[in-house]
Motif scaffolding. Structure first.
Motif, PDB file in Angstrom:
ATOM      1  N   HIS A 195      -2.492  -3.922 -15.311  1.00 46.76           N
ATOM      2  CA  HIS A 195      -3.624  -4.016 -14.394  1.00 46.76           C
ATOM      3  C   HIS A 195      -4.851  -3.391 -15.049  1.00 46.76           C
ATOM      4  O   HIS A 195      -4.775  -2.311 -15.631  1.00 46.76           O
ATOM      5  CB  HIS A 195      -3.314  -3.315 -13.073  1.00 46.76           C
ATOM      6  CG  HIS A 195      -2.327  -4.045 -12.233  1.00 46.76           C
ATOM      7  ND1 HIS A 195      -0.970  -3.932 -12.424  1.00 46.76           N
ATOM      8  CD2 HIS A 195      -2.510  -4.916 -11.213  1.00 46.76           C
ATOM      9  CE1 HIS A 195      -0.349  -4.699 -11.540  1.00 46.76           C
ATOM     10  NE2 HIS A 195      -1.250  -5.308 -10.797  1.00 46.76           N
TER      11      HIS A 195
ATOM     12  N   SER B  62      -4.078   1.891 -11.550  1.00 49.74           N
ATOM     13  CA  SER B  62      -3.542   0.774 -12.339  1.00 49.74           C
ATOM     14  C   SER B  62      -2.106   1.000 -12.797  1.00 49.74           C
ATOM     15  O   SER B  62      -1.289   0.075 -12.760  1.00 49.74           O
ATOM     16  CB  SER B  62      -4.443   0.506 -13.546  1.00 49.74           C
ATOM     17  OG  SER B  62      -5.723   0.101 -13.113  1.00 49.74           O
TER      18      SER B  62
ATOM     19  N   LEU C  93       0.204   0.484  -9.924  1.00 48.80           N
ATOM     20  CA  LEU C  93       0.354  -0.941  -9.651  1.00 48.80           C
ATOM     21  C   LEU C  93       1.263  -1.602 -10.681  1.00 48.80           C
ATOM     22  O   LEU C  93       2.057  -2.483 -10.341  1.00 48.80           O
ATOM     23  CB  LEU C  93      -1.012  -1.626  -9.627  1.00 48.80           C
ATOM     24  CG  LEU C  93      -1.971  -1.140  -8.536  1.00 48.80           C
ATOM     25  CD1 LEU C  93      -3.330  -1.823  -8.684  1.00 48.80           C
ATOM     26  CD2 LEU C  93      -1.404  -1.362  -7.156  1.00 48.80           C
TER      27      LEU C  93
ATOM     28  N   ASP D 164      -8.090  -1.386 -15.728  1.00 49.82           N
ATOM     29  CA  ASP D 164      -8.578  -0.114 -15.209  1.00 49.82           C
ATOM     30  C   ASP D 164      -9.917  -0.324 -14.508  1.00 49.82           C
ATOM     31  O   ASP D 164     -10.820  -0.960 -15.041  1.00 49.82           O
ATOM     32  CB  ASP D 164      -8.753   0.899 -16.345  1.00 49.82           C
ATOM     33  CG  ASP D 164      -7.435   1.294 -16.985  1.00 49.82           C
ATOM     34  OD1 ASP D 164      -6.387   1.097 -16.356  1.00 49.82           O
ATOM     35  OD2 ASP D 164      -7.467   1.808 -18.117  1.00 49.82           O
ATOM     36  N   ARG D 165      -9.995   0.194 -13.285  1.00 48.53           N
ATOM     37  CA  ARG D 165     -11.220   0.170 -12.496  1.00 48.53           C
ATOM     38  C   ARG D 165     -11.329   1.508 -11.788  1.00 48.53           C
ATOM     39  O   ARG D 165     -10.311   2.105 -11.434  1.00 48.53           O
ATOM     40  CB  ARG D 165     -11.179  -0.937 -11.441  1.00 48.53           C
ATOM     41  CG  ARG D 165     -11.273  -2.318 -11.976  1.00 48.53           C
ATOM     42  CD  ARG D 165     -11.466  -3.297 -10.824  1.00 48.53           C
ATOM     43  NE  ARG D 165     -11.062  -4.620 -11.269  1.00 48.53           N
ATOM     44  CZ  ARG D 165     -10.576  -5.546 -10.484  1.00 48.53           C
ATOM     45  NH1 ARG D 165     -10.402  -5.304  -9.209  1.00 48.53           N
ATOM     46  NH2 ARG D 165     -10.246  -6.726 -10.956  1.00 48.53           N
TER      47      ARG D 165
ATOM     48  N   TYR E 130      -4.046   6.243 -12.953  1.00 51.58           N
ATOM     49  CA  TYR E 130      -5.214   5.351 -12.994  1.00 51.58           C
ATOM     50  C   TYR E 130      -5.388   4.651 -14.331  1.00 51.58           C
ATOM     51  O   TYR E 130      -6.310   3.865 -14.501  1.00 51.58           O
ATOM     52  CB  TYR E 130      -6.477   6.133 -12.613  1.00 51.58           C
ATOM     53  CG  TYR E 130      -6.421   6.558 -11.171  1.00 51.58           C
ATOM     54  CD1 TYR E 130      -6.956   5.747 -10.179  1.00 51.58           C
ATOM     55  CD2 TYR E 130      -5.785   7.727 -10.787  1.00 51.58           C
ATOM     56  CE1 TYR E 130      -6.888   6.094  -8.844  1.00 51.58           C
ATOM     57  CE2 TYR E 130      -5.698   8.090  -9.451  1.00 51.58           C
ATOM     58  CZ  TYR E 130      -6.246   7.269  -8.489  1.00 51.58           C
ATOM     59  OH  TYR E 130      -6.145   7.615  -7.168  1.00 51.58           O
TER      60      TYR E 130
ATOM     61  N   THR F  26       0.831  -1.200   0.000  1.00 54.52           N
ATOM     62  CA  THR F  26       0.000   0.000   0.000  1.00 54.52           C
ATOM     63  C   THR F  26       0.867   1.252   0.000  1.00 54.52           C
ATOM     64  O   THR F  26       0.615   2.199  -0.759  1.00 54.52           O
ATOM     65  CB  THR F  26      -0.945   0.006   1.220  1.00 54.52           C
ATOM     66  OG1 THR F  26      -1.793  -1.143   1.130  1.00 54.52           O
ATOM     67  CG2 THR F  26      -1.791   1.259   1.276  1.00 54.52           C
TER      68      THR F  26
ATOM     69  N   GLY G 149     -11.152   4.234  -9.242  1.00 56.94           N
ATOM     70  CA  GLY G 149     -10.450   4.354  -7.971  1.00 56.94           C
ATOM     71  C   GLY G 149      -9.216   3.486  -7.824  1.00 56.94           C
ATOM     72  O   GLY G 149      -8.583   3.496  -6.774  1.00 56.94           O
ATOM     73  N   ARG G 150      -8.867   2.750  -8.858  1.00 52.40           N
ATOM     74  CA  ARG G 150      -7.701   1.851  -8.782  1.00 52.40           C
ATOM     75  C   ARG G 150      -6.541   2.469  -9.573  1.00 52.40           C
ATOM     76  O   ARG G 150      -6.641   2.656 -10.777  1.00 52.40           O
ATOM     77  CB  ARG G 150      -8.058   0.503  -9.389  1.00 52.40           C
ATOM     78  CG  ARG G 150      -6.926  -0.487  -9.356  1.00 52.40           C
ATOM     79  CD  ARG G 150      -7.349  -1.738 -10.081  1.00 52.40           C
ATOM     80  NE  ARG G 150      -6.468  -2.845  -9.795  1.00 52.40           N
ATOM     81  CZ  ARG G 150      -6.626  -4.044 -10.299  1.00 52.40           C
ATOM     82  NH1 ARG G 150      -7.622  -4.309 -11.104  1.00 52.40           N
ATOM     83  NH2 ARG G 150      -5.779  -4.989 -10.003  1.00 52.40           N
TER      84      ARG G 150
END
Length: 145
Positions: free
Chosen positions: A36, A44, A47, A38-39, A31, A13, A41-42
């Motif tokens: 990863h 990506s 990450l 895309d969603r 984002y 985190t 609030g994530r």
């Protein structure tokens, strides 16, 4: 569901937040990622970028805390639902150690200059931005021994 994974999750985190901040600093949208999905609030892209630092920074950091007995068994609380969380004191110690780790100097494998671990997310974000803008022929991943 166990102490080690609680620490790993916390480290991931922190690293994801550092990566998202670094990506935004160099003008990238944290984002919109490549690997990863895309969603809402994530972050990506953050990450995606943290994958190359997950083992050499976050995992190694957690193992060091365990091996040095800086975080011990008593630093965790097991909830009724089976979840394991760190105590407030343990989180404080963890964050203090994380900040010290980020101050350690390394020689960046691509740039060849001494920088702190804390600047590696920024350096990698900047290298990705330069690649996406056509300033570099390829993206140089962070390859650490």
């Amino acid at each position: 569901m166990d102490n080690v994974n609680a620490m790993l999750s916390f480290a991931y985190t922190l690293l994801a937040n550092d990566m998202a901040s670094a990506a935004e600093t160099v003008g990238l949208d944290a984002y919109v990622g490549f690997m990863h999905q895309d969603r809402p609030g994530r972050p990506s892209l953050a990450l995606d970028l943290m994958e190359e630092l997950r083992g050499v920074l976050a995992d190694k950091f957690v193992l060091t805390l365990i091996n040095r007995r800086e975080i011990t068994e008593g630093a965790f609380i097991k909830k009724e639902n089976g979840a394991v969380i760190m105590t407030d004191d343990a989180r404080r110690e963890f964050l203090k150690a994380w900040q010290l780790k980020k101050q350690e100097k390394i020689t960046h494998p691509f740039i060849g200059e001494k920088i702190s671990w804390g600047l590696v997310p920024y350096a990698q974000s900047l290298l990705l931005a330069r690649y996406l803008r056509g300033d570099l022929d390829e993206y140089p991943p962070f390859l650490w021994k």
